[in-house]
Motif scaffolding. Structure first.
Motif, PDB file in Angstrom:
ATOM      1  N   ARG A 150     -15.431   2.941  11.603  1.00  0.00           N
ATOM      2  CA  ARG A 150     -15.682   1.721  10.821  1.00  0.00           C
ATOM      3  C   ARG A 150     -15.657   2.034   9.331  1.00  0.00           C
ATOM      4  NH1 ARG A 150     -19.891   1.257  14.637  1.00  0.00           N
ATOM      5  NH2 ARG A 150     -19.570  -0.365  16.214  1.00  0.00           N
ATOM      6  N   LEU A 151     -16.255   3.156   8.953  1.00  0.00           N
ATOM      7  CA  LEU A 151     -16.294   3.537   7.545  1.00  0.00           C
ATOM      8  C   LEU A 151     -14.887   3.783   7.011  1.00  0.00           C
ATOM      9  CD1 LEU A 151     -18.078   4.162   5.110  1.00  0.00           C
ATOM     10  CD2 LEU A 151     -18.278   6.515   5.932  1.00  0.00           C
ATOM     11  N   LEU A 152     -14.036   4.439   7.790  1.00  0.00           N
ATOM     12  CA  LEU A 152     -12.646   4.652   7.372  1.00  0.00           C
ATOM     13  C   LEU A 152     -11.921   3.325   7.202  1.00  0.00           C
ATOM     14  CD1 LEU A 152     -11.401   7.699   9.488  1.00  0.00           C
ATOM     15  CD2 LEU A 152     -11.769   7.617   7.024  1.00  0.00           C
ATOM     16  N   LEU A 153     -12.190   2.381   8.083  1.00  0.00           N
ATOM     17  CA  LEU A 153     -11.545   1.073   8.000  1.00  0.00           C
ATOM     18  C   LEU A 153     -11.998   0.328   6.749  1.00  0.00           C
ATOM     19  CD1 LEU A 153      -9.475  -0.492   9.606  1.00  0.00           C
ATOM     20  CD2 LEU A 153     -11.339  -1.534  10.918  1.00  0.00           C
ATOM     21  N   ILE A 154     -13.275   0.435   6.435  1.00  0.00           N
ATOM     22  CA  ILE A 154     -13.797  -0.204   5.216  1.00  0.00           C
ATOM     23  C   ILE A 154     -13.136   0.392   3.974  1.00  0.00           C
ATOM     24  CG2 ILE A 154     -15.860  -0.370   3.749  1.00  0.00           C
ATOM     25  CD1 ILE A 154     -17.496  -0.724   6.343  1.00  0.00           C
ATOM     26  N   ILE A 155     -13.032   1.718   3.933  1.00  0.00           N
ATOM     27  CA  ILE A 155     -12.375   2.376   2.797  1.00  0.00           C
ATOM     28  C   ILE A 155     -10.907   1.952   2.711  1.00  0.00           C
ATOM     29  CG2 ILE A 155     -11.649   4.611   1.870  1.00  0.00           C
ATOM     30  CD1 ILE A 155     -14.215   5.796   3.122  1.00  0.00           C
ATOM     31  N   GLY A 156     -10.244   1.880   3.856  1.00  0.00           N
ATOM     32  CA  GLY A 156      -8.856   1.434   3.877  1.00  0.00           C
ATOM     33  C   GLY A 156      -8.700   0.023   3.337  1.00  0.00           C
ATOM     34  N   ASN A 157      -9.632  -0.855   3.692  1.00  0.00           N
ATOM     35  CA  ASN A 157      -9.582  -2.224   3.178  1.00  0.00           C
ATOM     36  C   ASN A 157      -9.699  -2.261   1.657  1.00  0.00           C
ATOM     37  OD1 ASN A 157      -9.367  -3.362   5.747  1.00  0.00           O
ATOM     38  ND2 ASN A 157     -11.580  -3.496   6.004  1.00  0.00           N
ATOM     39  N   LEU A 158     -10.541  -1.404   1.113  1.00  0.00           N
ATOM     40  CA  LEU A 158     -10.703  -1.350  -0.342  1.00  0.00           C
ATOM     41  C   LEU A 158      -9.412  -0.866  -1.008  1.00  0.00           C
ATOM     42  CD1 LEU A 158     -14.333   0.099  -0.598  1.00  0.00           C
ATOM     43  CD2 LEU A 158     -13.602  -2.268  -0.906  1.00  0.00           C
ATOM     44  N   PHE A 159      -8.768   0.141  -0.409  1.00  0.00           N
ATOM     45  CA  PHE A 159      -7.498   0.617  -0.942  1.00  0.00           C
ATOM     46  C   PHE A 159      -6.450  -0.495  -0.924  1.00  0.00           C
ATOM     47  CE2 PHE A 159      -8.950   5.025  -0.691  1.00  0.00           C
ATOM     48  CZ  PHE A 159      -8.240   5.607  -1.735  1.00  0.00           C
ATOM     49  N   VAL A 160      -6.390  -1.214   0.206  1.00  0.00           N
ATOM     50  CA  VAL A 160      -5.401  -2.286   0.325  1.00  0.00           C
ATOM     51  C   VAL A 160      -5.676  -3.388  -0.688  1.00  0.00           C
ATOM     52  CG1 VAL A 160      -4.533  -4.116   1.842  1.00  0.00           C
ATOM     53  CG2 VAL A 160      -4.899  -1.812   2.749  1.00  0.00           C
ATOM     54  N   TYR A 161      -6.941  -3.718  -0.888  1.00  0.00           N
ATOM     55  CA  TYR A 161      -7.296  -4.808  -1.809  1.00  0.00           C
ATOM     56  C   TYR A 161      -6.978  -4.446  -3.256  1.00  0.00           C
ATOM     57  CZ  TYR A 161      -9.998  -8.286  -4.347  1.00  0.00           C
ATOM     58  OH  TYR A 161     -10.376  -9.282  -5.208  1.00  0.00           O
ATOM     59  N   TYR A 162      -7.347  -3.237  -3.653  1.00  0.00           N
ATOM     60  CA  TYR A 162      -7.204  -2.868  -5.066  1.00  0.00           C
ATOM     61  C   TYR A 162      -5.830  -2.297  -5.411  1.00  0.00           C
ATOM     62  CZ  TYR A 162     -12.160  -3.617  -6.021  1.00  0.00           C
ATOM     63  OH  TYR A 162     -13.394  -4.194  -6.207  1.00  0.00           O
ATOM     64  N   MET A 163      -5.199  -1.606  -4.479  1.00  0.00           N
ATOM     65  CA  MET A 163      -3.993  -0.860  -4.820  1.00  0.00           C
ATOM     66  C   MET A 163      -2.734  -1.355  -4.103  1.00  0.00           C
ATOM     67  SD  MET A 163      -5.666   2.977  -4.804  1.00  0.00           S
ATOM     68  CE  MET A 163      -4.157   3.718  -5.430  1.00  0.00           C
ATOM     69  N   ARG A 164      -2.898  -2.123  -3.031  1.00  0.00           N
ATOM     70  CA  ARG A 164      -1.752  -2.595  -2.242  1.00  0.00           C
ATOM     71  C   ARG A 164      -0.750  -1.460  -1.983  1.00  0.00           C
ATOM     72  NH1 ARG A 164      -1.776  -8.068  -4.137  1.00  0.00           N
ATOM     73  NH2 ARG A 164      -3.965  -8.682  -4.001  1.00  0.00           N
ATOM     74  N   PRO A 165      -1.217  -0.344  -1.419  1.00  0.00           N
ATOM     75  CA  PRO A 165      -0.327   0.821  -1.280  1.00  0.00           C
ATOM     76  C   PRO A 165       0.789   0.578  -0.273  1.00  0.00           C
ATOM     77  CG  PRO A 165      -2.357   1.171  -0.074  1.00  0.00           C
ATOM     78  CD  PRO A 165      -2.537  -0.116  -0.817  1.00  0.00           C
ATOM     79  N   GLN A 166       1.968   1.087  -0.598  1.00  0.00           N
ATOM     80  CA  GLN A 166       3.108   1.090   0.304  1.00  0.00           C
ATOM     81  C   GLN A 166       3.679   2.498   0.332  1.00  0.00           C
ATOM     82  OE1 GLN A 166       5.646  -2.081  -1.179  1.00  0.00           O
ATOM     83  NE2 GLN A 166       4.842  -3.474   0.376  1.00  0.00           N
ATOM     84  N   ILE A 167       4.073   2.934   1.511  1.00  0.00           N
ATOM     85  CA  ILE A 167       4.478   4.318   1.703  1.00  0.00           C
ATOM     86  C   ILE A 167       5.927   4.361   2.164  1.00  0.00           C
ATOM     87  CG2 ILE A 167       3.992   6.449   2.967  1.00  0.00           C
ATOM     88  CD1 ILE A 167       1.081   5.308   3.297  1.00  0.00           C
ATOM     89  N   ALA A 168       6.768   5.072   1.412  1.00  0.00           N
ATOM     90  CA  ALA A 168       8.176   5.243   1.787  1.00  0.00           C
ATOM     91  C   ALA A 168       8.277   6.400   2.769  1.00  0.00           C
ATOM     92  CB  ALA A 168       9.017   5.508   0.549  1.00  0.00           C
ATOM     93  N   LEU A 169       8.752   6.100   3.983  1.00  0.00           N
ATOM     94  CA  LEU A 169       8.797   7.129   5.019  1.00  0.00           C
ATOM     95  C   LEU A 169       9.902   6.792   6.010  1.00  0.00           C
ATOM     96  CD1 LEU A 169       7.247   9.680   6.050  1.00  0.00           C
ATOM     97  CD2 LEU A 169       5.908   8.127   7.482  1.00  0.00           C
ATOM     98  N   LEU A 170      10.727   7.786   6.327  1.00  0.00           N
ATOM     99  CA  LEU A 170      11.800   7.622   7.317  1.00  0.00           C
ATOM    100  C   LEU A 170      12.742   6.473   6.959  1.00  0.00           C
ATOM    101  CD1 LEU A 170       9.677   8.106  10.589  1.00  0.00           C
ATOM    102  CD2 LEU A 170      11.048   9.818   9.364  1.00  0.00           C
ATOM    103  N   GLY A 171      12.999   6.329   5.665  1.00  0.00           N
ATOM    104  CA  GLY A 171      13.940   5.315   5.214  1.00  0.00           C
ATOM    105  C   GLY A 171      13.416   3.895   5.274  1.00  0.00           C
ATOM    106  N   ASP A 172      12.116   3.742   5.362  1.00  0.00           N
ATOM    107  CA  ASP A 172      11.523   2.409   5.439  1.00  0.00           C
ATOM    108  C   ASP A 172      10.249   2.384   4.598  1.00  0.00           C
ATOM    109  OD1 ASP A 172      11.122  -0.200   6.122  1.00  0.00           O
ATOM    110  OD2 ASP A 172      11.035   0.125   8.293  1.00  0.00           O
TER     111      ASP A 172
END
Length: 210
Positions: A150-172
């Motif tokens: 749950r704690l990892l999910l909460i941290i992930g939500n904060l990253f998504v909210y503030y940084m909107r991260p996108q990861i380039a991987l395998l040509g996508d």
């Protein structure tokens, strides 16, 4: 990692809850808050601030899901078979609802969500079977349990909210939860496989026919 501190906190809270609140109320709170988290994930596609609602719901889910059994033990109002059955049926429903909300909200690709959910359900089945076959109940692996997840999910939500991260991987281009849950799915499936093999060998040796 947090088990010792969590146990002390739960016992402290259980001793201070009003008498009118019982374990069933907490179980309902745990499931209701996960439904709320799922709906908030769904809404987050158009309104990212809903991710904050997800985090609030995850905290409420921890409170209800983690405290219901502790409250029963502290008050000596235990119903072992009922509690065990209801708790884990609710857990399976809750994770399925949560993953559905994340898919509908575009937080994770359906294929990745499906593989993770299948892995989670396989591992859950192994845990339930081992409880009865070996009298061994284990829901934490490599120092990670429901609270840490749950704690990892909460941290992930904060990253998504503030940084909107996108990861380039395998040509996508992949979103954070795509990568995170893909890694999580591989981990869960690996734990399931190794645990199932280990328990099979143990039971074979304990019940040899020769």
């Amino acid at each position: 990692m947090l088990a010792g501190m969590e146990k002390r906190a739960l016992i402290w809270m259980a001793g201070r809850l009003p008498a009118a609140v019982n374990s069933d109320h907490l179980t309902v709170l745990g499931l209701s808050s996960m439904i709320g988290a799922s709906l908030a994930y769904w809404n987050a596609a158009e309104n990212p601030i809903a991710l904050w609602i997800v985090n609030i719901c995850l905290v409420l889910n921890w409170f209800g899901d983690s405290l219901d059994g502790t409250l029963a033990r502290v008050r000596n109002r235990q119903r072992p078979r009922y509690g065990y059955y209801v708790d884990h049926v609710v857990d399976v429903i809750a994770i399925s609802i949560l993953m559905a909300g994340m898919v509908l909200g575009g937080q994770i690709r359906p294929g990745i969500a499906s593989v993770f959910l299948v892995g989670y359900l396989l591992l859950s089945s192994e845990v339930f079977l081992a409880t009865h076959a070996l009298n061994k109940f284990q829901i934490s692996f490599f120092k990670f349990g429901p609270t840490e997840l749950r704690l990892l999910l909460i941290i992930g939500n904060l990253f998504v909210y503030y940084m909107r991260p996108q990861i380039a991987l395998l040509g996508d281009i992949w979103q954070l939860f795509d990568v995170g849950f893909a890694v999580g799915a591989l981990g869960v499936l690996l734990v399931f496989a190794t645990t199932a093999i280990r328990h099979t060998v143990q039971l074979y040796n304990e019940e040899r026919l020769d």
